[in-house]
Design an enzyme around this catalytic site. Structure first.
Site, PDB file in Angstrom:
ATOM      1  N   HIS A  73      -4.563   1.384   8.130  1.00  0.00           N
ATOM      2  CA  HIS A  73      -4.967   1.045   6.759  1.00  0.00           C
ATOM      3  C   HIS A  73      -6.457   0.760   6.716  1.00  0.00           C
ATOM      4  CE1 HIS A  73      -4.611  -0.255   2.607  1.00  0.00           C
ATOM      5  NE2 HIS A  73      -5.481  -1.190   2.942  1.00  0.00           N
ATOM      6  N   CYS A 125       0.863  -1.185   0.000  1.00  0.00           N
ATOM      7  CA  CYS A 125       0.000   0.000   0.000  1.00  0.00           C
ATOM      8  C   CYS A 125       0.898   1.232   0.000  1.00  0.00           C
ATOM      9  CB  CYS A 125      -0.922   0.011   1.211  1.00  0.00           C
ATOM     10  SG  CYS A 125      -1.807   1.573   1.388  1.00  0.00           S
ATOM     11  N   HIS A 171      -8.382   8.340   2.080  1.00  0.00           N
ATOM     12  CA  HIS A 171      -7.733   9.654   2.168  1.00  0.00           C
ATOM     13  C   HIS A 171      -8.716  10.728   1.757  1.00  0.00           C
ATOM     14  CE1 HIS A 171      -6.967   7.995  -1.841  1.00  0.00           C
ATOM     15  NE2 HIS A 171      -7.062   9.238  -2.294  1.00  0.00           N
ATOM     16  N   ASP A 191       0.004  16.538  -2.294  1.00  0.00           N
ATOM     17  CA  ASP A 191      -0.208  15.616  -3.416  1.00  0.00           C
ATOM     18  C   ASP A 191       0.917  15.792  -4.429  1.00  0.00           C
ATOM     19  OD1 ASP A 191      -2.989  14.065  -4.595  1.00  0.00           O
ATOM     20  OD2 ASP A 191      -1.384  14.531  -6.022  1.00  0.00           O
ATOM     21  N   CYS A 218       0.532   3.427   3.141  1.00  0.00           N
ATOM     22  CA  CYS A 218       1.146   2.792   4.312  1.00  0.00           C
ATOM     23  C   CYS A 218       2.664   2.956   4.259  1.00  0.00           C
ATOM     24  CB  CYS A 218       0.761   1.324   4.392  1.00  0.00           C
ATOM     25  SG  CYS A 218      -0.891   1.019   5.064  1.00  0.00           S
TER      26      CYS A 218
HETATM   27  P1  5GP Z   1      -7.315   9.162  -5.471  1.00  0.00           P
HETATM   28  O1  5GP Z   1      -7.329   9.214  -6.976  1.00  0.00           O
HETATM   29  O2  5GP Z   1      -7.106   7.747  -4.982  1.00  0.00           O
HETATM   30  O3  5GP Z   1      -8.472   9.843  -4.819  1.00  0.00           O
HETATM   31  O4  5GP Z   1      -6.069  10.027  -5.027  1.00  0.00           O
HETATM   32  C1  5GP Z   1      -4.761   9.542  -5.003  1.00  0.00           C
HETATM   33  C2  5GP Z   1      -3.858  10.741  -5.034  1.00  0.00           C
HETATM   34  O5  5GP Z   1      -2.562  10.323  -4.651  1.00  0.00           O
HETATM   35  C3  5GP Z   1      -3.717  11.393  -6.414  1.00  0.00           C
HETATM   36  O6  5GP Z   1      -4.176  12.743  -6.338  1.00  0.00           O
HETATM   37  C4  5GP Z   1      -2.228  11.275  -6.723  1.00  0.00           C
HETATM   38  O7  5GP Z   1      -1.713  12.410  -7.379  1.00  0.00           O
HETATM   39  C5  5GP Z   1      -1.623  11.080  -5.347  1.00  0.00           C
HETATM   40  N1  5GP Z   1      -0.386  10.323  -5.332  1.00  0.00           N
HETATM   41  C6  5GP Z   1      -0.129   9.160  -6.002  1.00  0.00           C
HETATM   42  N2  5GP Z   1       1.108   8.720  -5.712  1.00  0.00           N
HETATM   43  C7  5GP Z   1       1.641   9.623  -4.836  1.00  0.00           C
HETATM   44  C8  5GP Z   1       2.915   9.709  -4.173  1.00  0.00           C
HETATM   45  O8  5GP Z   1       3.794   8.862  -4.306  1.00  0.00           O
HETATM   46  N3  5GP Z   1       3.108  10.769  -3.340  1.00  0.00           N
HETATM   47  C9  5GP Z   1       2.139  11.720  -3.165  1.00  0.00           C
HETATM   48  N4  5GP Z   1       2.442  12.748  -2.342  1.00  0.00           N
HETATM   49  N5  5GP Z   1       0.949  11.674  -3.775  1.00  0.00           N
HETATM   50  C10 5GP Z   1       0.697  10.637  -4.597  1.00  0.00           C
HETATM   51 ZN    ZN Z   2      -2.507   1.535   3.526  1.00  0.00          ZN
END
Ligand code: 5GP
Ligand code: ZN
Length: 114
Positions: free
Chosen positions: A47, A5, A100, A31, A8
């Site tokens: 988690h 994850c 999140h 982000d 995590c």
């Molecule tokens: P979801 O699409 O699941 O609601 O949001 C996931 C978010 O995680 C996305 O906005 C993406 O840009 C962000 N994200 C993905 N990988 C990483 C990472 O390695 N570090 C950070 N800080 N954000 C990430």
């Molecule tokens: Zn997790």
């Protein structure tokens, strides 16, 4: 901690992040692909895969996320407002399966979608 994850691993410090807030229950970091001048992810330290997995055993983490959101918004100067977004599941656009909340702000947001 769940194996494989991403969030995590960020919580465990195995993957770096740009941290803006941390307490016993919550980690918040910027982000990696911001969609607004302020785009912060607020993540419970337990988690929980998604909003569908919230129940009475873990809902304290959700409450703590929202306590953190209020503090972060003040610290980031989002006095004029902001949006909190949770994507749940494939149709909701969730790409990281660890609950999140996105704090999106720093600009007047579109009134579309919600
Ligand atoms: P979801 O699409 O699941 O609601 O949001 C996931 C978010 O995680 C996305 O906005 C993406 O840009 C962000 N994200 C993905 N990988 C990483 C990472 O390695 N570090 C950070 N800080 N954000 C990430
Ligand atoms: Zn997790």
């Amino acid at each position: 901690m769940a194996n494989d994850c991403l969030f995590c691993k960020i919580i465990a410090g195995e993957i770096p992040s740009n941290k803006v807030y941390e307490d016993e229950y919550v980690l918040a970091f910027r982000d990696i692909a911001p969609q607004a001048p302020v785009h912060i992810l607020v993540v419970p330290k337990e988690h929980i895969c998604c909003a569908n997995a919230v129940d009475e055993s873990n809902s304290v983490y959700v409450a703590k996320c929202f306590e953190a959101i209020a503090k972060i918004a003040k610290a980031e100067g989002l006095d004029n407002g902001y949006r909190v977004i949770n994507n749940c599941g494939a149709d909701g656009g969730q790409t990281v399966m660890h609950l999140h909340f996105h704090i999106i702000g720093g600009v007047k947001l579109s009134e579309k979608v919600v």
